[in-house]
Design a protein around this motif. Sequence first.
Motif, PDB file in Angstrom:
ATOM      1  N   ARG A   4       1.082  -1.081   0.116  1.00 56.12           N
ATOM      2  CA  ARG A   4       0.325  -0.042  -0.120  1.00 56.12           C
ATOM      3  C   ARG A   4       0.774   1.416   0.130  1.00 56.12           C
ATOM      4  O   ARG A   4       2.009   1.170   0.513  1.00 56.12           O
ATOM      5  N   ALA A   6       1.205   4.770   1.576  1.00 58.23           N
ATOM      6  CA  ALA A   6       0.691   5.750   2.718  1.00 58.23           C
ATOM      7  C   ALA A   6       1.070   7.034   2.176  1.00 58.23           C
ATOM      8  O   ALA A   6       2.208   7.312   1.604  1.00 58.23           O
ATOM      9  N   GLY A 134       4.659   1.833   3.667  1.00 50.42           N
ATOM     10  CA  GLY A 134       3.723   1.867   5.078  1.00 50.42           C
ATOM     11  C   GLY A 134       3.759   3.039   5.938  1.00 50.42           C
ATOM     12  O   GLY A 134       4.204   4.156   5.011  1.00 50.42           O
ATOM     13  N   ASP A 135       3.623   3.166   7.055  1.00 52.00           N
ATOM     14  CA  ASP A 135       3.390   4.309   7.620  1.00 52.00           C
ATOM     15  C   ASP A 135       4.679   5.155   8.028  1.00 52.00           C
ATOM     16  O   ASP A 135       5.968   4.385   7.781  1.00 52.00           O
TER      17      ASP A 135
END
Length: 341
Positions: A4, A6, A134-135
Motif C-alpha cells: 500500500r 501511505a 507503509g506508515d
Amino acid sequence: DGWRMAEKSVDGSWRGPELTGGCPKHPTWPANPQFTLAPSTAGDCIVELSQKQAPDALLPIGLVVLKGKLGVPVGPTMSSSMIVTKSKYKASAAQRVTFACPPLGEGECYVILASTFEPGQEGDFTLGVGHEGGDFTLEPHPRSATPLPKQPAAAPSAQASSGAAASIGDDPAIKSALAELAEQQGRGKTVYEDGSFNCAGKDSKTLYISGAPAARSKKIDAWARLHALSGGGDLGGTYGKPGTLIIPRDGLEDRHILGAIAMVRSRPGLLGRVLAWSQEGAGMHGLRFFKDGRWQTVVVDDLLPCHGKRQLAYSSEGEPREGPVAIILKGLAKMYGCYEA
C-alpha cells in the motif's frame, strides 16, 4: 498482496525573513520551511512540492532531501554527503522527486527543505509525501533561530561614484530591468524579454556587425530559452565547477574569451563578481564587466541564438545549463552591440 502507498501532506508558506532563505546556493538556505520524514519500513518515496500561486505568478521552487538528526536543526553548511536527492528549481506548479527511502539509524531522519530559488520570495505551498513501505512520520523539523542575514554588498555599479559600495538591489540597470519585467508580467508574460537587446529579429544587428551574416558567419535560424536546453540542476547552483567541459563553436572568434571564462570559473568568488545576480525562473541575469576604466552592469534575458532546434550556435558548456558561458557571451554581446563585435 500487502502493498500500500501511505500518503500525507502538510501546508506551509514562505513568509518573512525566517522562512524565505532561497535555494542552497545562498548562505541563508536554512531559513526555509523544513520537515522531518521518518519511515518505519523501507520503500520508495515520492515527495511533491506544489505552490498555490496563480499560473501567471508562479515562483521558481524546488526541494532538497537531506540526511539529518531528529530534533536537530540542519545547517549552516550543506555537504554533498548530506544530500539524498533534489529537484530542479523551476517556475512551475509543482516539483517532485522519487527516491529509495529506508529507515535510517537511531536518532536519524530525512529532512525535506522546501524553498524558492531566490531569498525573499513569498508564497504558499503544499508538501505531499507518499511512501510505499507503509506508515511514516511527517512533521515540521526544528530550524535554527538565526535570522536571515543581510546580503553582502556587491561591487560598485557603473552608475556609482568611484569607490562607493552599492548593493545589487540598488543597481539602476537591475532596477530598470525588474520594472520592465513587472510591466511584462502585467501583460501576461511569465519570463523576461530584454527590450533593449532584442536578438530574435531576422538578420538583426544584435547578431551581426553589418546587420547581415557574412559568409563565415553561423546561420541563426532558431532561438531557445536556457531552461529548454540540456543540463542538470539549476543554473546558479552549478556555476564555478571548473571541470565542466566548454565546447567552442564556429561562428565567433571567441577562444581568448573562453580561456578567460575558464580561468575565472575556477574561482567561484571571482565568477560571482561577473555573474552578479540572477533570477533564473524569470530568465534574467545581471552581469558586471570592467570596461573603459569602470564596472558596468548589463542585464540580459536567456533567449539564446541557435543553429537548428535547441542547438546553440555559439560556444557554451557541453550541457549549456551546467555553467555560465552562454550567458556571459550574451552579456558581452549586449555591452559591445552584437555577437560579432
